[in-house]
Design a protein around this motif. Structure first.
Motif, PDB file in Angstrom:
ATOM      1  N   UNK A 179       0.838  -1.200   0.000  1.00  0.00           N
ATOM      2  CA  UNK A 179       0.000   0.000   0.000  1.00  0.00           C
ATOM      3  C   UNK A 179       0.873   1.250   0.000  1.00  0.00           C
ATOM      4  N   UNK A 180       0.791   2.082  -1.049  1.00  0.00           N
ATOM      5  CA  UNK A 180       1.616   3.285  -1.090  1.00  0.00           C
ATOM      6  C   UNK A 180       1.315   4.263   0.042  1.00  0.00           C
ATOM      7  N   UNK A 181       0.039   4.357   0.461  1.00  0.00           N
ATOM      8  CA  UNK A 181      -0.278   5.308   1.518  1.00  0.00           C
ATOM      9  C   UNK A 181       0.316   4.863   2.858  1.00  0.00           C
ATOM     10  N   UNK A 182       0.411   3.537   3.084  1.00  0.00           N
ATOM     11  CA  UNK A 182       1.057   3.050   4.303  1.00  0.00           C
ATOM     12  C   UNK A 182       2.557   3.323   4.232  1.00  0.00           C
ATOM     13  N   UNK A 183       3.148   3.097   3.068  1.00  0.00           N
ATOM     14  CA  UNK A 183       4.572   3.381   2.894  1.00  0.00           C
ATOM     15  C   UNK A 183       4.841   4.867   3.121  1.00  0.00           C
ATOM     16  N   UNK A 184       3.973   5.718   2.569  1.00  0.00           N
ATOM     17  CA  UNK A 184       4.133   7.160   2.759  1.00  0.00           C
ATOM     18  C   UNK A 184       4.002   7.540   4.227  1.00  0.00           C
ATOM     19  N   UNK A 185       3.058   6.912   4.930  1.00  0.00           N
ATOM     20  CA  UNK A 185       2.873   7.210   6.353  1.00  0.00           C
ATOM     21  C   UNK A 185       4.090   6.787   7.169  1.00  0.00           C
ATOM     22  N   UNK A 186       4.715   5.678   6.787  1.00  0.00           N
ATOM     23  CA  UNK A 186       5.913   5.245   7.522  1.00  0.00           C
ATOM     24  C   UNK A 186       7.073   6.204   7.270  1.00  0.00           C
ATOM     25  N   UNK A 187       7.215   6.673   6.032  1.00  0.00           N
ATOM     26  CA  UNK A 187       8.274   7.649   5.759  1.00  0.00           C
ATOM     27  C   UNK A 187       7.987   8.977   6.463  1.00  0.00           C
ATOM     28  N   UNK A 188       6.721   9.304   6.620  1.00  0.00           N
ATOM     29  CA  UNK A 188       6.375  10.494   7.388  1.00  0.00           C
ATOM     30  C   UNK A 188       6.819  10.335   8.846  1.00  0.00           C
ATOM     31  N   UNK A 189       6.622   9.132   9.392  1.00  0.00           N
ATOM     32  CA  UNK A 189       7.090   8.872  10.754  1.00  0.00           C
ATOM     33  C   UNK A 189       8.608   8.961  10.826  1.00  0.00           C
ATOM     34  N   UNK A 190       9.290   8.432   9.827  1.00  0.00           N
ATOM     35  CA  UNK A 190      10.759   8.494   9.855  1.00  0.00           C
ATOM     36  C   UNK A 190      11.238   9.941   9.759  1.00  0.00           C
ATOM     37  N   UNK A 191      10.575  10.729   8.935  1.00  0.00           N
ATOM     38  CA  UNK A 191      10.921  12.147   8.840  1.00  0.00           C
ATOM     39  C   UNK A 191      10.780  12.819  10.194  1.00  0.00           C
TER      40      UNK A 191
END
Length: 485
Positions: free
Chosen positions: A292-304
């Motif tokens: 899921x791209x939105x889950x991947x994006x949310x995880x990168x948001x957390x890493x940021x």
């Protein structure tokens, strides 16, 4: 000698960079997200096969639909905007990387200095001595470098890199949604075409019914009321045609917008040529996190947010800077580039924040709160994804069940209409019975189209909900490489 005496000092500072950067920052670890029971077990058998791994060209077999999807991927404005957002993030990441390097600038100076007579006291008897004016020329290079002793710059760079990957994942999410929207709108157009076809055929049948009832009235087998009812019944079906045509126009224009083109007609096939997806394989829940791209994006948001917290924590520690300047300096232009005009200086500085009006504490507090917020948003995104998979899977399964039952209903109503017409011709039934069965048949035919549309769109939604529709590259090593730099 002065230069050589600075070498040990600089070496000590550089050694401190490698040994002490881990004091202020923490290494990133993926958040622990439970994936158990994301799917209801009564809905699906869990295995490693997932529909999301199929390329969209294999999922959608209609060649015209594939052409439309290709056009949308090339020209859709929202997708183009997402791509430009990636360019912005790339520039921010490049800026973050460059901030770790020394800056270098060149300069050229010319100065003219003439002092007043009263500004210098030469003693008694020398008051009449004039002070000559002086000129100075200089060409130099200057550089400064903030040593990343506590990892402040490194964490900022990692944060910008995570933001870059987040924009890439967001672009993929826009793409999967775009593909699903194009397919769903296309199927709605085909369903409206079929509905219009059935309605026109119904109008034609009811015109024949009017002639039949008119003949029966002339034979005194029915009353004038039945004739008027048959005429009204025909117009009741015919009046829906403009409404359906308007809905078709709206859907064509909506699809044109998705394609990035001006509103216009859309070339298409027919509903009967469409096939639902062959597989309902959802894969194991862990694959949902990967696809899921939105889950991947949310995880990168957390890493940021995690790296920005590291960055905020490093502000509490002293900053070390090295500055250097060198070039040529002379009082005469003809001597400017002579060996005797060469000059240089090197300096090291340390700045320890003591009182900055609470800015560092506020920065760290905000960063920690945003990190927790990003983690909550990640968990919420995962739950939303799980709910979408479950809902679309249920919708697909229920649509199949309804199609089977609806077919039985259609067969029964078709026989009922045929029998009622025959009975009407022999005077053994009134037109009200014919009218009732005809209305029920038309309603069932329209419902059958909607069931078919639900089956097709549920398949599209399931494909999107599982994370299908974007090419999954080989395991991306850039994050790991960045973390080691």
């Amino acid at each position: 000698m002065p230069y050589k005496s600075n070498v040990p000092f600089i070496a000590v500072i550089l050694l401190g960079v490698t040994l002490s950067s881990c004091i202020a920052t923490k290494p990133y670890e993926k958040p622990d997200i439970a994936t158990e029971n994301l799917y209801p077990f009564e809905q699906v058998e869990l295995d490693s096969t997932t529909l999301a791994d199929m390329p969209w060209q294999q999922v959608f077999r209609d060649p015209r639909l594939r052409d439309l999807i290709e056009e949308a991927l090339d020209h859709n404005l929202e997708l183009q905007s997402a791509i430009q957002q990636i360019r912005i993030a790339e520039a921010n990441f490049f800026e973050g990387r460059m901030s770790m390097l020394p800056n270098l600038s060149a300069g050229a100076d010319v100065s003219y200095n003439e002092q007043s007579d009263n500004s210098v006291n030469f003693g008694e008897g020398l008051d009449n001595i004039s002070i000559p004016a002086s000129e100075q020329y200089a060409v130099s290079l200057s550089s400064s470098w903030e040593l990343d002793v506590w990892g402040k710059l490194t964490s900022a760079k990692k944060a910008s890199f995570a933001a870059l990957l987040q924009t890439e994942a967001t672009r993929r999410a826009v793409q999967t949604t775009l593909i699903a929207n194009v397919a769903s709108t296309y199927y709605r157009l085909l369903a409206l075409d079929k509905q219009l076809e059935i309605t026109r055929q119904t109008v034609e049948n009811r015109r024949r019914d009017v002639e039949t009832v008119r003949s029966l009235k002339e034979s005194d087998m029915v009353t004038g009321v039945s004739l008027q009812q048959s005429i009204a019944n025909r117009y009741a079906a015919e009046v829906t045609i403009p409404e359906i045509e308007q809905q078709i126009t709206v859907q064509e224009h909506a699809l044109s917008m998705l394609l990035g083109r001006a509103p216009g007609s859309i070339e298409r096939t027919s509903l009967s040529e469409q096939h639902p997806i062959d597989s309902l394989a959802t894969g194991i829940p862990a694959q949902l996190l990967r696809n899921r791209p939105d889950i991947i994006a949310a995880e990168y948001s957390f890493r940021n947010a995690f790296e920005l917290t590291n960055n905020a924590r490093a502000y509490f520690y002293p900053s070390f800077t090295l500055t250097a300047r060198g070039g040529y300096q002379s009082l005469q232009t003809e001597d400017l580039f002579q060996p005797g005009s060469l000059f240089y200086n090197l300096a090291a500085g340390l700045t320890q924040p003591i009182f900055n009006r609470g800015q560092n504490r506020a920065r760290l507090k905000r960063s920690k709160a945003r990190q927790k917020q990003a983690l909550l948003e990640l968990r919420s995104t995962i739950l939303d994804a799980s709910s979408e998979v479950s809902n679309t899977l249920s919708a697909f399964q229920k649509a199949e069940q309804k199609l089977q039952l609806r077919q039985n209903q259609l067969e029964a109503l078709e026989h009922a209409v045929e029998f009622s017409r025959e009975l009407l011709q022999y005077g053994e039934a009134n037109y009200t019975e014919v009218l009732t069965t005809q209305q029920q048949l038309l309603s069932a035919q329209i419902s059958n189209i909607n069931d078919r549309l639900q089956q097709l769109t549920a398949g599209v939604d399931l494909y999107r909900a599982l994370g299908g529709g974007w090419e999954k590259p080989a395991e991306n090593q850039r994050v790991q490489n960045e973390s080691r730099e």
